[in-house]
Design a protein around this motif. Sequence first.
Motif, short mmCIF file in Angstrom:
data_model
loop_
_atom_site.label_atom_id
_atom_site.label_comp_id
_atom_site.label_asym_id
_atom_site.label_seq_id
_atom_site.Cartn_x
_atom_site.Cartn_y
_atom_site.Cartn_z
N ARG A 76 0.87 -1.18 0.00
CA ARG A 76 0.00 0.00 0.00
C ARG A 76 0.90 1.23 0.00
O ARG A 76 1.88 1.28 0.74
CB ARG A 76 -0.91 0.02 1.22
CG ARG A 76 -1.91 -1.11 1.20
CD ARG A 76 -2.95 -0.97 2.30
NE ARG A 76 -3.90 -2.04 2.25
CZ ARG A 76 -4.99 -2.03 1.49
NH1 ARG A 76 -5.24 -1.00 0.73
NH2 ARG A 76 -5.81 -3.06 1.49
N LEU A 77 0.56 2.21 -0.83
CA LEU A 77 1.36 3.42 -0.96
C LEU A 77 0.57 4.62 -0.46
O LEU A 77 -0.57 4.82 -0.86
CB LEU A 77 1.73 3.65 -2.42
CG LEU A 77 2.43 2.52 -3.16
CD1 LEU A 77 2.63 2.91 -4.62
CD2 LEU A 77 3.75 2.20 -2.52
N LEU A 78 1.18 5.40 0.42
CA LEU A 78 0.62 6.70 0.79
C LEU A 78 1.30 7.72 -0.11
O LEU A 78 2.53 7.82 -0.12
CB LEU A 78 0.91 7.03 2.26
CG LEU A 78 0.07 6.30 3.29
CD1 LEU A 78 0.50 6.69 4.68
CD2 LEU A 78 -1.40 6.61 3.11
N MET A 79 0.51 8.43 -0.90
CA MET A 79 1.05 9.37 -1.88
C MET A 79 1.00 10.80 -1.34
O MET A 79 0.25 11.11 -0.42
CB MET A 79 0.24 9.29 -3.17
CG MET A 79 0.15 7.89 -3.74
SD MET A 79 1.72 7.19 -4.18
CE MET A 79 1.82 7.72 -5.86
N LYS A 80 1.83 11.66 -1.92
CA LYS A 80 1.87 13.06 -1.52
C LYS A 80 0.61 13.80 -1.97
O LYS A 80 0.14 14.70 -1.29
CB LYS A 80 3.09 13.75 -2.12
CG LYS A 80 4.40 13.26 -1.54
CD LYS A 80 5.56 13.95 -2.21
CE LYS A 80 6.88 13.39 -1.70
NZ LYS A 80 8.02 13.96 -2.45
N LYS A 81 0.07 13.40 -3.12
CA LYS A 81 -1.11 14.06 -3.67
C LYS A 81 -2.32 13.13 -3.57
O LYS A 81 -2.19 11.92 -3.68
CB LYS A 81 -0.88 14.43 -5.13
CG LYS A 81 0.23 15.44 -5.31
CD LYS A 81 0.39 15.81 -6.75
CE LYS A 81 1.51 16.82 -6.90
NZ LYS A 81 1.70 17.22 -8.29
N ASN A 82 -3.48 13.71 -3.39
CA ASN A 82 -4.71 12.95 -3.27
C ASN A 82 -5.27 12.57 -4.64
O ASN A 82 -5.09 13.29 -5.63
CB ASN A 82 -5.78 13.75 -2.52
CG ASN A 82 -5.47 13.88 -1.06
OD1 ASN A 82 -4.63 13.18 -0.53
ND2 ASN A 82 -6.14 14.80 -0.41
N HIS A 83 -6.01 11.47 -4.66
CA HIS A 83 -6.81 11.07 -5.82
C HIS A 83 -8.00 12.02 -5.86
O HIS A 83 -8.36 12.60 -4.83
CB HIS A 83 -7.25 9.61 -5.59
CG HIS A 83 -7.91 8.99 -6.76
ND1 HIS A 83 -9.24 8.65 -6.76
CD2 HIS A 83 -7.42 8.64 -7.97
CE1 HIS A 83 -9.54 8.11 -7.93
NE2 HIS A 83 -8.46 8.09 -8.68
N PRO A 84 -8.63 12.23 -7.01
CA PRO A 84 -9.79 13.13 -7.06
C PRO A 84 -10.92 12.78 -6.07
O PRO A 84 -11.69 13.66 -5.68
CB PRO A 84 -10.28 13.01 -8.50
CG PRO A 84 -9.04 12.71 -9.26
CD PRO A 84 -8.23 11.82 -8.34
N CYS A 85 -11.00 11.52 -5.62
CA CYS A 85 -12.04 11.15 -4.65
C CYS A 85 -11.67 11.60 -3.24
O CYS A 85 -12.48 11.49 -2.33
CB CYS A 85 -12.30 9.64 -4.68
SG CYS A 85 -10.98 8.64 -3.98
N GLY A 86 -10.45 12.07 -3.03
CA GLY A 86 -10.03 12.58 -1.72
C GLY A 86 -9.13 11.65 -0.95
O GLY A 86 -8.64 12.00 0.12
#
Length: 66
Positions: A8-18
């Motif tokens: 599982r990856l925590l990304m710096k930017k959010n997906h459009p769903c939040g």
Amino acid sequence: MDVRPGDRLLMKKNHPCGNNEFLVTRAGMDFRIRCTKCGREVMVPRLKVEKNIKKIIREEQGEKNV
């Protein structure tokens, strides 16, 4: 960077769903990642993903003795 399918990856930017947590379903020159909130799958080049990773969450599978 050692990223494997199932991580599982925590990304710096959010997906459009939040949501900002993704599940890796395929790793290679491109990654196929799935949003853990809405289920959308995206193919992203490896360089772009590695640049935007904040944290890798890996569930280590230990051996169980019965």
